[in-house]
Motif scaffolding. Structure first.
Motif, short mmCIF file in Angstrom:
data_model
loop_
_atom_site.label_atom_id
_atom_site.label_comp_id
_atom_site.label_asym_id
_atom_site.label_seq_id
_atom_site.Cartn_x
_atom_site.Cartn_y
_atom_site.Cartn_z
N GLU A 1 0.39 -1.34 0.18
CA GLU A 1 -0.35 -0.05 -0.08
C GLU A 1 1.05 1.25 0.29
O GLU A 1 0.45 2.89 -0.52
N PHE B 1 1.01 3.76 -3.75
CA PHE B 1 0.18 5.30 -3.45
C PHE B 1 1.32 6.04 -3.89
O PHE B 1 0.81 7.03 -4.55
N TRP C 1 -4.03 1.59 -8.92
CA TRP C 1 -5.05 2.36 -8.79
C TRP C 1 -5.89 0.73 -9.37
O TRP C 1 -6.12 -0.22 -8.18
N LEU D 1 -4.35 -0.88 -5.66
CA LEU D 1 -4.71 -0.80 -4.55
C LEU D 1 -6.19 -1.77 -4.62
O LEU D 1 -6.33 -1.72 -3.49
N ARG E 1 -11.08 3.29 -5.08
CA ARG E 1 -9.97 2.73 -5.67
C ARG E 1 -10.59 2.29 -6.86
O ARG E 1 -9.45 2.26 -8.15
#
Length: 308
Positions: free
Chosen positions: A112, A116, A129, A132, A149
């Protein structure tokens, strides 16, 4: 030679990238990934490569040596997710040990953070994305964050099949959703897309997930019910058999899905040409649902049944 599961889905470029990842050849792998212009194609290649064991041993060096490049960081985040699921295994949650949960969570946390950072540095990229969505499901981020997301992914690539597949999983009963939510999402996504879109596979996958959740006997009755059969035929006609369908690099995945379902319901005449198109290229999913130890055995058994 009997069919075997092909992690490259019969694609030569993917096979080369997998060999480079296994050998720790970052220079070669980077060149191959950088040459891919389509965001959905790149995302699929990264997802496929990330399943290669050992990447986690050499990718930190690539990240450190290329601080201005987001690509090694992206591959690292993707690998952390695959590595996390390897630690958790595919067992039911009640059969996962405390130590497995701990390692699972630690690796997802790393994923994560890295993903990000990639998303912040490369705001137009689809891939972070997409990944995620997977890490978020494992980390139980909650429905609002999960939807955000997914929406972030499809804003960057509307109609992205892989992101829709992840959203379908998020809406499954086993992840806190329901059959009704899952089917509604699959069907509305298919109908909102132009005919020939690959999103028709979502309908098939939704019925497969529903089948998995039913006891023996009821599962077959469900798949062979007139309503389900009609929806499967509609999805097949609107997606991979539609004249406007354009085969992506991973097209054999959808063919495997539809071939398995129509073979299971006994429609040999529908499944047979799909098996012929696949030409022995077995994808692990969905055949592992019939034989987790040997997906190729399940493929061969149903293919041969349809050939008679």
């Amino acid at each position: 030679m009997p069919p075997t599961v092909d992690p490259a889905f019969g694609d030569g470029t993917t096979a080369l990238l997998l060999r480079q990842a296994e050998a720790g050849d970052w220079a070669g792998l980077r060149a191959g990934l950088t040459a891919v212009e389509d965001p959905a194609d790149l995302t699929w290649l990264l997802a496929t490569v990330s399943n290669t064991g050992g990447i986690e041993e050499w990718i930190p060096k690539a990240v450190a040596e290329e601080p201005d490049s987001a690509l090694p960081l992206l591959l690292s985040g993707a690998r952390q997710i695959a590595w996390a699921w390897e630690a958790r295994t595919g067992a039911r949650s009640q059969h996962v040990s405390e130590e497995q949960w701990k390692v699972f969570g630690e690796r997802l946390d790393v994923a994560e953070e890295q993903l990000f950072e990639v998303a912040e540095r490369e705001p137009d990229w689809l891939a972070p994305w997409y990944f995620l969505q997977i890490s978020g499901r494992g980390a139980s981020v909650g429905p609002e964050a999960a939807r955000y997301r997914f929406e972030a992914a499809v804003r960057r690539s509307p109609g992205h099949l892989a992101s829709h597949k992840q959203r379908l999983q998020q809406l499954c009963a086993k992840w806190g959703g329901s059959h009704e939510q899952m089917h509604a999402f699959a069907r509305s996504s298919m109908l909102a897309a132009p005919a020939g879109s690959p999103l028709g596979e979502l309908v098939a996958l939704g019925h497969l997930e529903h089948w998995l959740d039913l006891p023996s006997g009821a599962d077959h009755a469900y798949l062979t019910s007139p309503d389900v059969l009609a929806e499967l035929h509609e999805a097949l006609a609107r997606s991979i058999l539609h004249p406007d369908y354009r085969r992506p690099r991973d097209w054999k995945s959808a063919y495997n899905t539809f071939a398995m379902l129509f073979a299971m319901v006994g429609e040999k005449w529908t499944a047979r040409p799909l098996f012929e198109a696949i030409d022995g290229t077995v994808t692990k999913s969905p055949w592992q649902y019939l034989n987790g130890d040997d997906p190729a055995e399940a493929y061969t058994r149903l293919r041969d049944r349809c050939a008679r």
